[in-house]
Scaffold this motif. Structure first.
Motif, PDB file in Angstrom:
ATOM      1  N   LYS A  81       0.744  -0.866   0.203  1.00  0.00           N
ATOM      2  CA  LYS A  81      -0.176  -0.377  -0.403  1.00  0.00           C
ATOM      3  C   LYS A  81       0.665   1.103  -0.188  1.00  0.00           C
ATOM      4  O   LYS A  81       0.655   2.281  -0.444  1.00  0.00           O
ATOM      5  N   GLU A  82       1.907   1.031   0.734  1.00  0.00           N
ATOM      6  CA  GLU A  82       3.417   2.168   0.923  1.00  0.00           C
ATOM      7  C   GLU A  82       3.650   3.283  -0.747  1.00  0.00           C
ATOM      8  O   GLU A  82       3.743   3.582  -0.611  1.00  0.00           O
ATOM      9  N   TYR A 131       2.453   1.845  -3.695  1.00  0.00           N
ATOM     10  CA  TYR A 131       1.360   2.155  -4.523  1.00  0.00           C
ATOM     11  C   TYR A 131       1.108   3.919  -4.789  1.00  0.00           C
ATOM     12  O   TYR A 131       1.020   4.170  -5.478  1.00  0.00           O
ATOM     13  N   GLU A 132       1.011   4.169  -2.776  1.00  0.00           N
ATOM     14  CA  GLU A 132       1.538   5.501  -3.055  1.00  0.00           C
ATOM     15  C   GLU A 132       2.005   6.195  -3.275  1.00  0.00           C
ATOM     16  O   GLU A 132       2.000   7.703  -3.800  1.00  0.00           O
ATOM     17  N   VAL A 133       3.423   6.017  -3.278  1.00  0.00           N
ATOM     18  CA  VAL A 133       4.430   6.604  -3.150  1.00  0.00           C
ATOM     19  C   VAL A 133       4.895   6.477  -4.972  1.00  0.00           C
ATOM     20  O   VAL A 133       4.877   7.393  -5.602  1.00  0.00           O
ATOM     21  N   THR A 155       1.612   6.406  -6.722  1.00  0.00           N
ATOM     22  CA  THR A 155       1.166   7.132  -7.532  1.00  0.00           C
ATOM     23  C   THR A 155       1.386   8.796  -7.486  1.00  0.00           C
ATOM     24  O   THR A 155       0.715   9.319  -8.351  1.00  0.00           O
ATOM     25  N   ALA A 156       1.651   8.916  -6.537  1.00  0.00           N
ATOM     26  CA  ALA A 156       2.200  10.444  -6.338  1.00  0.00           C
ATOM     27  C   ALA A 156       3.623  10.942  -7.202  1.00  0.00           C
ATOM     28  O   ALA A 156       3.213  11.878  -7.647  1.00  0.00           O
TER      29      ALA A 156
END
Length: 586
Positions: A83-84, A86-88, A90-91
């Motif tokens: 999840k982490e 993925y967030e990185v 995505t940003a």
């Protein structure tokens, strides 16, 4: 067997490369190595043995993958939650997408700016073409009009002359001998050709004025290179849409306005050059617009200069702003060229130079120093005087080209060479006349005059002899005083020797002899030198000539009338005698 998490880093190191296992494998003796390390090791050995325990294998053993060490290595690596991560990611993708979108928008604005610039360029080009067509069409019509006016003027003068000639012819035709026309002295009757002097010049001046008017309508350039807001013929140029578009316009099409201005200036220069050529005037010196206007004004005043209006013309010359080295040099060249090309008016031009002798301007290189008109003029005279040597070398070169040229080119080269020699000859004589006039006005010293005479005496060619005689005839009386008498005697002895030795042509002998006779006659010429006359003198000469013609006509009429009366008297007595004889016979 201990768990993988409790093992140290050494347990996961290869004993050959001493680094963490990469594709770990096990030998039959139980030791572990990197697959690449153990394979390379055995390739370099003659026998297959374990690097750790030296266990010998008769054949190359099969290597077994050590799954335990592989799993242990996997567990020892840092693990990032999905999840982490993925967030990185995505940003990062969002940031990249924003940058790409911004780049796309900037490119689109740039493309639109280029399109707007091209549209403005097309509009400016259409406008320039329309203005050019309008101006050139107007000039074309003016040229056609002036041509028609010139043709009409010449034809009218020709028609008037033909009509006058026809009238004289009819007047001389007798219908009958019994009815002769009134007595008139026909020996004095003649048809004078019409004068076309100034007709073409007036047409060219009108064309030049029209061109100046059209040039003033064209847009001017500002100091930053941009056109003024007011366009030619009263139209206003629309401002560019937006500041960015303005920058793009000047970035992609630099110097567009300057090119149009130079095109208009080139047209004006070509037309004015043709106008000056039609008038027989020299080339116009280079410089800024104000300087060009100054030169144009000086040229106009020189064309007007006559002995009668000398003072008014000089008053206008003194009002001119001759304040730079470039302007002083240009004015000096114009006066000098005019003086040597019109030696008959040399007196007027030398008087003008005498009045301008005190004119000074600061030099371009050092404003603290000054340059005066007299020095610049004398340098110009000296350059022209010494140009004879260069001309001789040039003519010799041209003569060699003429000798080696083909039959078809010889006549053309010969005509060109003769024309160049004639022009150089006239310029040299004009310069000699001008130098003599400057000496008489104390602008040149006796030392300079003696130096010129000596240089001319050293050459025995026909042109140098003619210049020498021309100069001495002009200034010899002023040089022939008691202090310079020995030098003058020496000059005339040398001239006499030239005649005796016959080193020159016969024409030169006669010219030299005339100068010798002039000195023997105490510098009193046999025929007075005729200079330019004032308008009043010309009018008086015309009136005197008309009076003489009228007196001749009256005398002719009186002589014919008295002769006719005597013939009638003799005729009357004859008729009476015949009648008396008839009566006697009857």
């Amino acid at each position: 067997m201990a768990s993988a998490t409790s093992c140290s880093e050494e347990d996961f190191s290869c004993s050959i490369c001493l680094d963490v296992f990469n594709s770990p494998v096990s030998t039959p003796c139980g030791h572990n190595f990197c697959r690449t390390c153990i394979t390379t090791f055995w390739d370099d050995q003659a026998q297959y043995k374990c690097p750790v325990c030296n266990a010998l294998f008769h054949t190359r053993p099969d290597l077994q993958v050590n799954t335990f060490i592989s799993e242990g290595l996997h567990r020892s690596h840092p693990v990032v939650p999905l999840k982490e991560e993925y967030e990185v990611k995505t940003a990062q993708l969002g940031k990249i997408e924003a940058e790409v979108q911004q780049m796309i928008e900037e490119r689109q604005r740039k493309i639109q700016g280029i399109k707007d610039t091209v549209d403005r360029i097309k509009a400016d080009a259409d406008r320039e073409l329309a203005d050019g067509v309008q101006v050139l069409t107007a000039l074309k019509h003016c040229v056609e009009k002036y041509q028609d006016d010139l043709n009409q003027t010449v034809k009218e003068k020709l028609k008037s002359t033909e009509k006058e000639a026809e009238g004289l012819i009819k007047e001389q035709t007798f219908r009958s001998l019994k009815n002769p026309p009134p007595t008139r002295d026909w020996t004095m009757v003649e048809v004078l050709p019409p004068s076309y002097v100034g007709t073409l010049k007036r047409s060219l001046e009108q064309l030049e004025e029209t061109l100046d008017i059209e040039m003033k309508k064209l847009p001017d350039l500002k100091p930053d290179g941009k056109k003024s807001s007011t366009h030619g013929h009263g139209r206003a140029t629309p401002p560019p849409a937006g500041e960015g578009a303005t920058q793009d316009h000047h970035q992609h099409v630099p110097g567009q306005g300057r090119a149009a201005e130079q095109g208009g200036a080139g047209l004006e220069a070509d037309v004015k050059k043709a106008t000056r050529a039609g008038r027989g005037e020299p080339e116009e010196p280079a410089g800024d617009l104000k300087t060009q206007e100054l030169f144009k004004r000086v040229r106009s005043l020189l064309n007007k200069l006559t002995p009668q209006i000398f003072k008014p013309v000089m008053k206008q010359v003194f009002e001119l702003q001759i304040d730079t080295e470039e302007r002083l040099k240009g004015v000096t060249d114009l006066i000098f060229e005019k003086a040597i090309s019109e030696p008959n008016f040399s007196v007027a031009y030398t008087n003008m130079c005498r009045c301008l002798m005190g004119l000074k301007v600061p030099t371009t290189d050092n404003p603290c120093q000054t340059l005066n008109f007299r020095k610049m003029l004398l340098n110009r005279c000296q350059m022209e005087f010494e140009k004879g040597n260069d001309n001789e070398k040039l003519f010799e070169k041209k003569q060699k080209e003429l000798d080696t040229a083909s039959e078809g080119e010889k006549q053309k080269l010969k005509d060109t060479l003769e024309e160049a020699k004639d022009k150089a000859h006239r310029r040299r004589l004009g310069n000699i006349e001008f130098i003599g006039g400057l000496f008489k006005l104390k602008m040149l010293t006796e030392h300079i005059m003696h130096d010129c005479i000596v240089k001319l005496l050293k050459k025995h060619d026909e042109e140098s002899v003619e210049c020498l005689c021309w100069l001495i005839s002009n200034i010899g009386k002023d040089l022939d005083h008691w202090k310079a008498k020995p030098r003058m005697d020496q000059y005339f002895n040398m001239m006499g020797n030239i005649i005796k030795e016959r080193k020159t042509a016969s024409r030169s002998h006669f010219i030299l002899q005339d100068v010798l006779d002039l000195r023997r006659n105490l510098w009193v010429p046999r025929h007075g030198k005729q200079g330019p006359k004032t308008i009043d003198q010309i009018h008086k000469d015309v009136e005197l000539e008309e009076h003489r013609e009228q007196m001749k006509v009256q005398q002719a009429i009186l002589s014919k009338s008295s002769g006719g009366d005597r013939m009638e008297g003799r005729g009357g007595r004859g008729e009476r005698g015949e009648e008396e004889e008839e009566e006697d016979e009857g």
